[in-house]
Design an enzyme around this catalytic site. Structure first.
Site, PDB file in Angstrom:
ATOM      1  N   GLY A 104       1.104  -1.440   0.083  1.00 34.66           N
ATOM      2  CA  GLY A 104      -0.086   0.121   0.027  1.00 34.66           C
ATOM      3  C   GLY A 104       1.214   1.149   0.128  1.00 34.66           C
ATOM      4  N   SER A 139       1.374   3.187  -3.657  1.00 30.12           N
ATOM      5  CA  SER A 139       0.761   4.352  -4.298  1.00 30.12           C
ATOM      6  C   SER A 139      -0.871   4.967  -4.072  1.00 30.12           C
ATOM      7  CB  SER A 139       0.125   3.997  -5.311  1.00 30.12           C
ATOM      8  OG  SER A 139       2.429   3.600  -6.765  1.00 30.12           O
ATOM      9  N   SER A 199      -1.654  -4.522  -5.659  1.00 27.56           N
ATOM     10  CA  SER A 199      -1.284  -5.635  -6.545  1.00 27.56           C
ATOM     11  C   SER A 199      -1.719  -6.989  -5.928  1.00 27.56           C
ATOM     12  CB  SER A 199       0.174  -6.548  -7.269  1.00 27.56           C
ATOM     13  OG  SER A 199       0.903  -5.114  -7.973  1.00 27.56           O
ATOM     14  N   GLU A 238      12.984  -5.344  -4.296  1.00 22.21           N
ATOM     15  CA  GLU A 238      12.120  -5.405  -5.367  1.00 22.21           C
ATOM     16  C   GLU A 238      12.683  -4.858  -6.214  1.00 22.21           C
ATOM     17  OE1 GLU A 238       8.928  -2.345  -3.932  1.00 22.21           O
ATOM     18  OE2 GLU A 238       7.597  -2.535  -6.074  1.00 22.21           O
ATOM     19  N   ASN A 286      10.880   3.922 -14.863  1.00 20.86           N
ATOM     20  CA  ASN A 286      12.102   4.486 -15.443  1.00 20.86           C
ATOM     21  C   ASN A 286      12.699   5.503 -15.485  1.00 20.86           C
ATOM     22  OD1 ASN A 286      11.135   1.919 -16.347  1.00 20.86           O
ATOM     23  ND2 ASN A 286      13.141   1.024 -17.662  1.00 20.86           N
ATOM     24  N   GLU A 287      12.082   6.981 -15.855  1.00 20.03           N
ATOM     25  CA  GLU A 287      12.566   8.092 -15.224  1.00 20.03           C
ATOM     26  C   GLU A 287      12.953   8.185 -13.985  1.00 20.03           C
ATOM     27  OE1 GLU A 287       9.842   7.331 -16.540  1.00 20.03           O
ATOM     28  OE2 GLU A 287      10.290   7.942 -19.321  1.00 20.03           O
TER      29      GLU A 287
HETATM   30  C1  LIG Z   1       0.881  -3.180 -13.250  1.00 20.10           C
HETATM   31  C2  LIG Z   1       1.307  -2.157 -11.891  1.00 20.10           C
HETATM   32  C3  LIG Z   1       1.279  -2.950 -10.466  1.00 20.10           C
HETATM   33  C4  LIG Z   1       1.307  -2.119  -9.810  1.00 20.10           C
HETATM   34  N1  LIG Z   1       1.438  -2.597  -8.512  1.00 20.10           N
HETATM   35  C5  LIG Z   1       1.473  -1.928  -7.277  1.00 20.10           C
HETATM   36  C6  LIG Z   1       1.655  -2.192  -6.162  1.00 20.10           C
HETATM   37  O1  LIG Z   1       1.013  -3.619  -5.402  1.00 20.10           O
HETATM   38  N2  LIG Z   1       0.756  -1.365  -4.667  1.00 20.10           N
HETATM   39  C7  LIG Z   1       1.123  -0.088  -4.861  1.00 20.10           C
HETATM   40  O2  LIG Z   1       1.709   0.838  -3.823  1.00 20.10           O
HETATM   41  N3  LIG Z   1       2.074   0.602  -6.504  1.00 20.10           N
HETATM   42  C8  LIG Z   1       1.370  -0.670  -7.593  1.00 20.10           C
HETATM   43  N4  LIG Z   1       1.673   0.550  -8.346  1.00 20.10           N
HETATM   44  C9  LIG Z   1       2.030   1.791  -8.810  1.00 20.10           C
HETATM   45  C10 LIG Z   1       3.032   2.252  -9.506  1.00 20.10           C
HETATM   46  O3  LIG Z   1       4.570   2.120  -8.770  1.00 20.10           O
HETATM   47  C11 LIG Z   1       2.985   3.832  -9.972  1.00 20.10           C
HETATM   48  O4  LIG Z   1       2.253   3.447 -11.787  1.00 20.10           O
HETATM   49  C12 LIG Z   1       4.660   4.340 -10.291  1.00 20.10           C
HETATM   50  O5  LIG Z   1       5.249   4.604  -9.304  1.00 20.10           O
HETATM   51  C13 LIG Z   1       4.261   5.073 -10.788  1.00 20.10           C
HETATM   52  O6  LIG Z   1       3.808   6.757 -10.410  1.00 20.10           O
HETATM   53  P1  LIG Z   1       1.938   6.775 -10.944  1.00 20.10           P
HETATM   54  O7  LIG Z   1       0.949   5.187 -12.047  1.00 20.10           O
HETATM   55  O8  LIG Z   1       1.180   7.729 -10.111  1.00 20.10           O
HETATM   56  O9  LIG Z   1       2.361   7.544 -12.227  1.00 20.10           O
HETATM   57  P2  LIG Z   1       3.988   8.609 -12.007  1.00 20.10           P
HETATM   58  O10 LIG Z   1       3.943   9.235 -10.997  1.00 20.10           O
HETATM   59  O11 LIG Z   1       1.968  10.496 -11.657  1.00 20.10           O
HETATM   60  O12 LIG Z   1       3.673   8.932 -13.230  1.00 20.10           O
HETATM   61  C14 LIG Z   1       3.607   9.576 -14.420  1.00 20.10           C
HETATM   62  C15 LIG Z   1       4.984  10.459 -15.594  1.00 20.10           C
HETATM   63  O13 LIG Z   1       6.021  11.272 -15.395  1.00 20.10           O
HETATM   64  C16 LIG Z   1       7.083  10.673 -15.581  1.00 20.10           C
HETATM   65  N5  LIG Z   1       7.520  11.613 -14.183  1.00 20.10           N
HETATM   66  C17 LIG Z   1       7.091  11.438 -12.235  1.00 20.10           C
HETATM   67  N6  LIG Z   1       8.126  12.171 -11.913  1.00 20.10           N
HETATM   68  C18 LIG Z   1       9.295  12.474 -12.724  1.00 20.10           C
HETATM   69  C19 LIG Z   1       9.953  12.713 -12.401  1.00 20.10           C
HETATM   70  N7  LIG Z   1      10.304  13.221 -10.819  1.00 20.10           N
HETATM   71  N8  LIG Z   1      10.635  13.071 -13.640  1.00 20.10           N
HETATM   72  C20 LIG Z   1      10.780  12.435 -14.398  1.00 20.10           C
HETATM   73  N9  LIG Z   1       9.877  11.765 -14.232  1.00 20.10           N
HETATM   74  C21 LIG Z   1       8.752  11.671 -13.995  1.00 20.10           C
HETATM   75  C22 LIG Z   1       6.509   9.180 -14.498  1.00 20.10           C
HETATM   76  O14 LIG Z   1       8.001   8.173 -14.819  1.00 20.10           O
HETATM   77  C23 LIG Z   1       5.802   9.143 -15.609  1.00 20.10           C
HETATM   78  O15 LIG Z   1       6.310   9.078 -16.858  1.00 20.10           O
HETATM   79  C24 LIG Z   1       1.797  -0.939  -9.579  1.00 20.10           C
HETATM   80  C25 LIG Z   1       1.371  -0.343 -10.559  1.00 20.10           C
HETATM   81  C26 LIG Z   1       1.195  -1.014 -11.832  1.00 20.10           C
HETATM   82  C27 LIG Z   1       1.496  -0.552 -13.401  1.00 20.10           C
END
Ligand SMILES: Cc1cc2nc3c(=O)[nH]c(=O)nc-3n(C[C@H](O)[C@H](O)[C@H](O)COP(=O)(O)OP(=O)(O)OC[C@H]3O[C@@H](n4cnc5c(N)ncnc54)[C@H](O)[C@@H]3O)c2cc1C
Length: 387
Positions: free
Chosen positions: A134, A136, A168, A253, A373-374
């Site tokens: 828990g 995101s 997940s 992780e 990846n960023e």
């Molecule tokens: C299949 C799957 C399973 C997941 N499982 C879990 C889980 O079990 N528990 C959990 O807590 N989370 C989970 N997640 C969430 C995952 O960790 C987040 O999706 C991830 O950390 C990105 O956060 P966001 O989706 O809010 O995107 P954002 O943080 O909003 O990012 C959007 C875009 O902006 C870019 N960006 C953001 N900040 C920067 C920066 N400072 N510099 C450059 N680029 C930037 C990112 O690289 C991305 O391309 C899961 C995600 C997926 C897809």
């Protein structure tokens, strides 16, 4: 610029590691013959089969590095590595226990109470107790310090309110480790004031709602916490230590073979097809290059397992493996599409085409989950002294 400082040491693999690999491989071949599972891509995230996980627990293949008194076997990180690698290569349905084995169990070992260690770890190792992460939230993904879920002290414990997103497998889990804010945001130290809690997902006030992804599966969830009571001893470690704990979990992780083997089942079928045809040299060259890159990634991932075994925290090395590995597992599908067109309609195409179409729908997530990846590139740049 500071010295470039990262390291992927070669593992020392003793005969017991290879013997374990053969045992796991034999078990998986038997299970396939019995029809227990259908190999699938992204099996560590998409494949939930609690019965299969229980079988792995009975074999003693979950929590293998943990102390015997808590259900473990006191084996090495390399023993764990070969188990996970064989399961991924076979495309076995392993999601139910994956998070608990990889990081929630080790977190409890490090920061949990004695009661957690005795009551929970043996059940994880038996394959009967599962965990969700828990972290995101809506508005807090890459920038985790922005979490809004709050935990407020109350008599005998805490009250938690907020929403976690993308958790997940939460639909089958008994527990979630919840990152919550326990004191006000200090703009100069945004990572301070965060604490991790162990929360039962059947507690009053918790609602888990499935979110359908584009492959049509409800694999991840939105989890709401409405004034949920947790006792004092649900705090993992010390109040305010949440950020330190999370960053400590990252190497575990991010570096495992799941970060480059999510689409290996499709590649393996392509190799069999190519071996049977024995003619197309362009195809051989493309597949040969992919095989060489897997070998390199595997050496790097084994290097991180070796560093973990030596008690180090290889955050930069793990970020490098995840950045290269996740782009690679996506690229496999793009390369294979050159030779085997993808059939998206249900029931069309052969087994390889089915695996390719499943992989195509899942691959966008590879470079997002566990840190995009960023963000990884930022960590690597900092590790290299570039920022
Ligand atoms: C299949 C799957 C399973 C997941 N499982 C879990 C889980 O079990 N528990 C959990 O807590 N989370 C989970 N997640 C969430 C995952 O960790 C987040 O999706 C991830 O950390 C990105 O956060 P966001 O989706 O809010 O995107 P954002 O943080 O909003 O990012 C959007 C875009 O902006 C870019 N960006 C953001 N900040 C920067 C920066 N400072 N510099 C450059 N680029 C930037 C990112 O690289 C991305 O391309 C899961 C995600 C997926 C897809």
């Amino acid at each position: 610029m500071q010295n470039i400082n990262f390291n992927f040491p070669a593992p020392v693999v003793d005969s017991s590691v290879e013997a374990l690999r053969l045992e796991v491989r034999g078990f998986l071949a038997d299970e396939r013959r019995k029809g227990t599972f259908q190999p699938g891509p992204d099996c560590w995230c998409a494949g939930i089969d609690t019965e299969f996980t229980r079988k792995l627990g009975q074999k003693g293949w979950i929590g293998v590095t943990w102390p015997k008194e808590y259900g473990g076997r006191e084996l090495t990180a390399l023993h764990r590595y070969v188990i996970t690698e064989e399961l991924l290569v076979a495309g076995a349905p392993v999601h139910a226990h994956w998070i608990a084995d990889r990081q929630s169990g080790p977190l409890i070992l490090q920061s949990g109470t004695q009661a957690m260690k005795e009551g929970i770890l043996p059940r994880i190792a038996a394959g009967t107790c599962y965990f969700a992460l828990g972290l995101s939230e809506p508005g807090a993904g890459s920038d985790l310090a922005a979490v809004k879920t709050r935990a407020v002290p109350t008599e005998g414990g805490w009250r938690i309110t907020g929403t976690k997103l993308w958790s997940s497998g939460a639909q089958v889990c008994e527990y979630m480790t919840v990152l919550a804010r326990t004191s006000k945001v200090d703009e100069k130290h945004r990572h301070a004031g965060l604490t991790q809690f162990l929360v039962r997902l059947d507690a009053p006030g918790v609602t888990v709602r499935g979110i359908r992804d584009m492959s049509g599966v409800e694999h991840f969830n939105e989890t709401n916490f409405d004034n949920v009571f947790v006792p004092e001893d649900a705090v993992l470690g010390a109040v305010g230590d949440g950020w330190k704990q999370i960053t400590g979990e990252l190497a575990m992780e991010r570096s495992g073979p799941e970060r480059f083997l999510s689409t290996f089942v499709a590649l393996e079928r392509a190799f069999s097809r190519m071996a049977a045809a024995r003619e197309n040299t362009h195809q051989q060259a493309v597949l040969g290059r992919l095989a060489a890159r897997i070998r390199a990634l595997r050496s790097m991932s084994l290097g991180v397992a070796t560093l973990l075994q030596n008690g180090e925290s290889p955050d930069v090395e793990a970020a490098i493996v995840k950045d290269i590995g996740t782009r690679f597992e996506q690229e496999i599908i793009e390369k294979l599409r050159e030779f085997w067109p993808i059939m998206m309609a249900q029931g069309q195409g052969d087994e390889l085409q089915h695996l390719l179409s499943e992989s195509l729908l899942r691959q966008p997530s590879f470079t997002l989950r566990g840190g995009t990846n960023e963000i990884l590139k930022g960590i690597i740049a900092r590790g290299l002294g570039l920022r």
